[in-house]
Motif scaffolding. Structure first.
Motif, short mmCIF file in Angstrom:
data_model
loop_
_atom_site.label_atom_id
_atom_site.label_comp_id
_atom_site.label_asym_id
_atom_site.label_seq_id
_atom_site.Cartn_x
_atom_site.Cartn_y
_atom_site.Cartn_z
N LEU A 48 98.26 98.13 -1.47
CA LEU A 48 97.21 97.43 -2.20
C LEU A 48 97.81 96.44 -3.20
CD1 LEU A 48 94.24 96.99 -2.75
CD2 LEU A 48 94.27 99.00 -4.24
N LYS A 49 98.87 96.84 -3.89
CA LYS A 49 99.54 95.93 -4.82
C LYS A 49 100.12 94.73 -4.08
CE LYS A 49 101.89 97.53 -8.38
NZ LYS A 49 102.84 98.34 -9.18
N GLU A 50 100.70 94.96 -2.90
CA GLU A 50 101.24 93.86 -2.09
C GLU A 50 100.13 92.92 -1.65
OE1 GLU A 50 103.41 95.66 1.13
OE2 GLU A 50 104.96 96.43 -0.20
N LEU A 51 98.99 93.46 -1.24
CA LEU A 51 97.86 92.63 -0.82
C LEU A 51 97.37 91.78 -1.99
CD1 LEU A 51 95.70 91.76 1.22
CD2 LEU A 51 94.35 93.75 0.48
N ILE A 52 97.26 92.38 -3.17
CA ILE A 52 96.83 91.63 -4.36
C ILE A 52 97.82 90.52 -4.67
CG2 ILE A 52 96.49 91.80 -6.87
CD1 ILE A 52 95.40 94.67 -6.31
N HIS A 53 99.10 90.83 -4.63
CA HIS A 53 100.14 89.83 -4.93
C HIS A 53 100.07 88.66 -3.93
CE1 HIS A 53 103.93 88.23 -6.38
NE2 HIS A 53 104.35 88.18 -5.14
N GLU A 54 99.99 88.97 -2.65
CA GLU A 54 99.94 87.93 -1.62
C GLU A 54 98.66 87.10 -1.72
OE1 GLU A 54 102.40 86.95 0.45
OE2 GLU A 54 103.58 88.39 -0.68
N THR A 55 97.55 87.76 -2.00
CA THR A 55 96.28 87.05 -2.13
C THR A 55 96.31 86.12 -3.34
OG1 THR A 55 95.13 88.92 -1.11
CG2 THR A 55 93.78 87.34 -2.31
N PHE A 56 96.89 86.58 -4.43
CA PHE A 56 96.98 85.74 -5.62
C PHE A 56 97.84 84.51 -5.35
CE2 PHE A 56 98.98 84.49 -9.66
CZ PHE A 56 97.84 84.16 -10.37
N LYS A 57 98.98 84.70 -4.71
CA LYS A 57 99.86 83.57 -4.37
C LYS A 57 99.13 82.56 -3.49
CE LYS A 57 103.78 84.41 -2.54
NZ LYS A 57 105.00 84.91 -1.92
N ALA A 58 98.36 83.05 -2.54
CA ALA A 58 97.69 82.17 -1.59
C ALA A 58 96.49 81.44 -2.19
CB ALA A 58 97.23 82.99 -0.38
#
Length: 76
Positions: A48-58
């Motif tokens: 979930l943290k990885e998904l949040i990080h990737e979504t924020f970057k995108a």
């Protein structure tokens, strides 16, 4: 540094969407749509943290470049 402020849900059953609300050091909120609850609900904390990080970057807001700033108010 970003912190997770909360999670929110939008939509209606069975199509709930999960949003993560992040806050930065300047107390600016970022509302990130992470995906449907059916998928997001299967993730563990690390995923979930990885998904949040990737979504924020995108989905970071576009910023004007220096050249764009230079051209504001100039004749063509």
């Amino acid at each position: 540094m970003m912190k997770i402020k909360e999670f929110r849900f939008t939509g209606k059953f069975p199509n709930f969407e999960v949003h993560s609300i992040l806050v930065d050091n300047d107390n600016k909120d970022y509302d990130l749509e992470l995906g449907n609850l059916e998928y997001v609900g299967t993730l563990d904390e690390k995923q979930l943290k990885e998904l949040i990080h990737e979504t924020f970057k995108a989905h970071q807001e576009p910023k004007l470049t220096e050249a764009m700033h230079q051209l504001i108010g100039k004749s063509l």
